[in-house]
Design a protein around this motif. Sequence first.
Motif, PDB file in Angstrom:
ATOM      1  N   PRO A 184       0.829  -1.209   0.000  1.00  0.00           N
ATOM      2  CA  PRO A 184       0.000   0.000   0.000  1.00  0.00           C
ATOM      3  C   PRO A 184       0.868   1.265   0.000  1.00  0.00           C
ATOM      4  O   PRO A 184       2.060   1.221   0.314  1.00  0.00           O
ATOM      5  N   ASN A 200       0.620   3.890   1.988  1.00  0.00           N
ATOM      6  CA  ASN A 200       0.960   4.198   3.379  1.00  0.00           C
ATOM      7  C   ASN A 200       0.464   3.045   4.249  1.00  0.00           C
ATOM      8  O   ASN A 200      -0.588   2.465   3.971  1.00  0.00           O
ATOM      9  N   TYR A 201       1.196   2.756   5.322  1.00  0.00           N
ATOM     10  CA  TYR A 201       0.800   1.629   6.162  1.00  0.00           C
ATOM     11  C   TYR A 201       1.519   1.688   7.505  1.00  0.00           C
ATOM     12  O   TYR A 201       2.533   2.374   7.674  1.00  0.00           O
ATOM     13  N   THR A 231      -6.672   1.149   8.791  1.00  0.00           N
ATOM     14  CA  THR A 231      -5.257   1.379   8.516  1.00  0.00           C
ATOM     15  C   THR A 231      -4.600   0.092   8.032  1.00  0.00           C
ATOM     16  O   THR A 231      -4.676  -0.937   8.715  1.00  0.00           O
ATOM     17  N   PRO A 232      -3.945   0.098   6.881  1.00  0.00           N
ATOM     18  CA  PRO A 232      -3.253  -1.113   6.423  1.00  0.00           C
ATOM     19  C   PRO A 232      -2.073  -1.462   7.332  1.00  0.00           C
ATOM     20  O   PRO A 232      -1.398  -0.574   7.868  1.00  0.00           O
ATOM     21  N   VAL A 289       1.454  -3.832   7.301  1.00  0.00           N
ATOM     22  CA  VAL A 289       2.428  -4.703   6.652  1.00  0.00           C
ATOM     23  C   VAL A 289       3.261  -5.339   7.754  1.00  0.00           C
ATOM     24  O   VAL A 289       3.917  -4.629   8.524  1.00  0.00           O
ATOM     25  N   ASN A 339      -6.844  -5.749   4.839  1.00  0.00           N
ATOM     26  CA  ASN A 339      -5.915  -4.656   5.157  1.00  0.00           C
ATOM     27  C   ASN A 339      -4.629  -5.147   5.824  1.00  0.00           C
ATOM     28  O   ASN A 339      -3.861  -4.347   6.362  1.00  0.00           O
ATOM     29  N   THR A 399      -1.068  -7.293   5.251  1.00  0.00           N
ATOM     30  CA  THR A 399      -0.119  -7.925   4.334  1.00  0.00           C
ATOM     31  C   THR A 399       0.866  -8.750   5.141  1.00  0.00           C
ATOM     32  O   THR A 399       1.644  -8.201   5.927  1.00  0.00           O
TER      33      THR A 399
END
Length: 358
Positions: free
Chosen positions: A191, A193-194, A219-220, A222, A245, A247
């Motif tokens: 994404p 932003n994350y 909010t994603p 990672v 959302n 990863t």
Amino acid sequence: MKLAILGTVGVPGSYGGFETLAQNLVDHHGATGNSAALAVYCSAKAFPDRPDSYGSARLRYIGLDANGAQSIAYDALSLFDAVRRGDNRLLLLGVSGALVLPLVRLVSRARIVTNIDGIEWKREKWTGLAKAVLRVSEWAAVRFSHVVIADNQAIADYVTATHTRPCAVVAYGGDHALDAAPDPRATADLPENYALALCRIEPENNVAMILEAFVGLETPLVFVGNWDKSAYGRDLKARFADHPNITIHDPVYDPSGLRAIRDRATVYVHGHSAGGTNPSLVEMMHFDIPILAHGCSFNRHTTEEKARYFMSADELAEAVRSLSGQDAAQIGADMGEIARRRYTWDQIGRTYFELLES
């Protein structure tokens, strides 16, 4: 003066806090023109090519694994070999080989400086005999080293209270995380932003807590880690990999790729609850972004109580929701200021060599 660094997989370091420490101490030794001879012990199993040197250090190889069941024998053989070669300043990283320090003291007048790492025997992954051995090893390290180093004030307080022994506090540098140029290919599928989490996938790093917190957030996240290393990691990967959302990212060892992933993060989530000053935390503090950290004493000392803290998935979720732009900017600025004041390799290297050479 002949110095030896023992207790790590070796240099150049590819993974792990102690390997990064050893590599940066070698770099400091060479950059400052230190005239003392320096050797680093390495696991022959990790370096099939077995180069003779790295920077200003000579490399010596022991044919055992530096971690796991062979670590005690690996460290013990390294210590006795250093004594045989006449090294008179020994830096032992970790307590695995400390059981033989009474014998080393009998046959050598070398100055022994030991970084005891965290309170290893309290980690959840150790039980039974392994826990007992680590507890005795800690005692031996504190009792028979000339200088004991903790990487966090909370650990130093524990050593003083438990073993009635003074303990030097020397943390880790983190500025090396900014050295590599970012590789944009590492973020091509991420994404824009994350929030970023980065750690070994172990229960004490509260991986499940972090993942559960982000299930209910927009909010994603990672999350970078060695998911396939254990049943615990594989189970979490299966449970959360399909969440829209979140990863689940494989471990990243390439410095340029890791730099790119860190550069794009807007907040860092740090779940470690054991061990002391964690290298990944001080590295991320150099990126001037807000940090949400598990509220254990180690993390509070590292961040000088200026991060935001959580003790549950609900608390973490609320911390993410309530983080305003103004608060994020202030926390990020505080993290960067602390990092540049306390966690640079120049000052860490200088302190280590002063303790070794005094």
